[in-house]
Design an enzyme around this catalytic site. Structure first.
Site, PDB file in Angstrom:
ATOM      1  N   LEU A 102       3.066   4.237  -2.042  1.00 32.06           N
ATOM      2  CA  LEU A 102       2.151   5.294  -1.614  1.00 32.06           C
ATOM      3  C   LEU A 102       1.134   5.469  -2.734  1.00 32.06           C
ATOM      4  O   LEU A 102       1.486   5.364  -3.921  1.00 32.06           O
ATOM      5  CB  LEU A 102       2.897   6.618  -1.387  1.00 32.06           C
ATOM      6  CG  LEU A 102       3.856   6.679  -0.197  1.00 32.06           C
ATOM      7  CD1 LEU A 102       4.576   8.019  -0.173  1.00 32.06           C
ATOM      8  CD2 LEU A 102       3.119   6.461   1.117  1.00 32.06           C
ATOM      9  N   ASP A 103      -0.120   5.742  -2.363  1.00 29.60           N
ATOM     10  CA  ASP A 103      -1.143   5.970  -3.374  1.00 29.60           C
ATOM     11  C   ASP A 103      -0.735   7.125  -4.281  1.00 29.60           C
ATOM     12  O   ASP A 103       0.049   7.997  -3.892  1.00 29.60           O
ATOM     13  CB  ASP A 103      -2.478   6.303  -2.712  1.00 29.60           C
ATOM     14  CG  ASP A 103      -3.006   5.170  -1.847  1.00 29.60           C
ATOM     15  OD1 ASP A 103      -2.568   4.023  -2.050  1.00 29.60           O
ATOM     16  OD2 ASP A 103      -3.842   5.447  -0.966  1.00 29.60           O
ATOM     17  N   LYS A 104      -1.285   7.131  -5.474  1.00 33.53           N
ATOM     18  CA  LYS A 104      -0.933   8.153  -6.463  1.00 33.53           C
ATOM     19  C   LYS A 104      -1.138   9.567  -5.914  1.00 33.53           C
ATOM     20  O   LYS A 104      -0.348  10.471  -6.176  1.00 33.53           O
ATOM     21  CB  LYS A 104      -1.753   7.955  -7.740  1.00 33.53           C
ATOM     22  CG  LYS A 104      -1.387   8.908  -8.869  1.00 33.53           C
ATOM     23  CD  LYS A 104      -2.199   8.596 -10.122  1.00 33.53           C
ATOM     24  CE  LYS A 104      -1.831   9.556 -11.248  1.00 33.53           C
ATOM     25  NZ  LYS A 104      -2.618   9.277 -12.485  1.00 33.53           N
ATOM     26  N   HIS A 184      -4.735   1.079   0.423  1.00 37.50           N
ATOM     27  CA  HIS A 184      -5.520   2.254   0.861  1.00 37.50           C
ATOM     28  C   HIS A 184      -5.859   2.190   2.349  1.00 37.50           C
ATOM     29  O   HIS A 184      -6.925   2.652   2.777  1.00 37.50           O
ATOM     30  CB  HIS A 184      -6.822   2.386   0.072  1.00 37.50           C
ATOM     31  CG  HIS A 184      -6.644   2.730  -1.376  1.00 37.50           C
ATOM     32  ND1 HIS A 184      -5.682   3.598  -1.829  1.00 37.50           N
ATOM     33  CD2 HIS A 184      -7.329   2.317  -2.480  1.00 37.50           C
ATOM     34  CE1 HIS A 184      -5.779   3.711  -3.150  1.00 37.50           C
ATOM     35  NE2 HIS A 184      -6.756   2.936  -3.567  1.00 37.50           N
TER      36      HIS A 184
END
Length: 232
Positions: A102-104, A184
């Site tokens: 998962l993105d930051k 993303h």
């Protein structure tokens, strides 16, 4: 063979230091005999281990559900940022890794495990495992935008994304279900229809659904039913 203290840590009895204390206090038996040495070796698949009278079953792999908070990176180590494995240090497992990323700045469901075979199956593009995200958007989505997302959009990779499922949950919020895991991807898909994601949270992956009782940063072991469903 395995050290007794590691076996107890793997069964989520406590941290390594807590487990060592329990062993030294005579709270652990192996094959009916009290063992007070944390470093004692056991045959984890054959020996009968009891903690305070409870028999502990051997489990080769570990499975944890994490509600990843924003600001934490989906990695096993990072020089400058806190990682998802840092959040699960209390489990005593040193070999956990996130099944997917998962993105930051993205929150939500993350499966933490040491089962490489299951992780590969869940992440393989050929398996088409569905991931569901709750998205808050800067602009309302039109019906035309929804149709484009559901048919597939161009995110700059030479071909359209796989068909998605969109469910409106509010004027500027949706549930978006995808079967890919490109970099993303959710944000790029919304950009492709002239919108932006202001908040993103993964709420499901395959049969696994985020436990609403878990606050950001909290985790728990998967139930036997959840594990069986994921493997099924």
């Amino acid at each position: 063979m395995q050290r007794l203290d590691k076996f107890l840590c793997d069964r989520n009895i406590g941290s390594r230091s807590q487990v060592k204390g329990c062993i030294r206090q005579g709270m652990v038996k192996v094959n009916g005999e009290t063992v007070c040495r944390p470093e004692a070796k056991i045959e984890e698949e054959q020996d009968r281990v009891e903690y305070c009278g409870e028999v502990l079953k051997y489990q080769k792999h570990a499975y944890y559900m994490l509600n990843k908070p924003a600001g934490v990176v989906s990695a096993t180590r990072d020089r400058s940022c806190q990682t998802v494995t840092d959040l699960l240090k209390e489990t005593g497992h040193v070999d956990l890794f996130p099944a997917g990323r998962l993105d930051k700045d993205t929150e939500g469901l993350l499966l933490m495990t040491n089962d490489g075979e299951l992780a590969h199956r869940l992440l393989s593009p050929r398996k088409h495992v569905e991931k569901v995200y709750y998205c808050e958007l800067e602009l309302p989505l039109s019906e035309q935008d929804i149709s484009r997302l559901e048919e597939g959009v161009d995110i700059g990779e030479g071909r359209l994304t796989q068909p998605a499922k969109v469910e409106k949950t509010g004027e500027r919020s949706i549930h978006l279900a995808i079967t890919e895991g490109k970099f993303h991807q959710v944000k790029r898909m919304l950009l492709a229809v002239g919108n932006r994601v202001s908040y993103l949270k993964r709420i499901a992956m395959g049969s696994l659904v985020l436990d609403e009782g878990l606050k950001p940063g909290d985790w728990r072991e998967l139930t036997e039913e959840e594990i069986k469903s994921l493997k099924g």
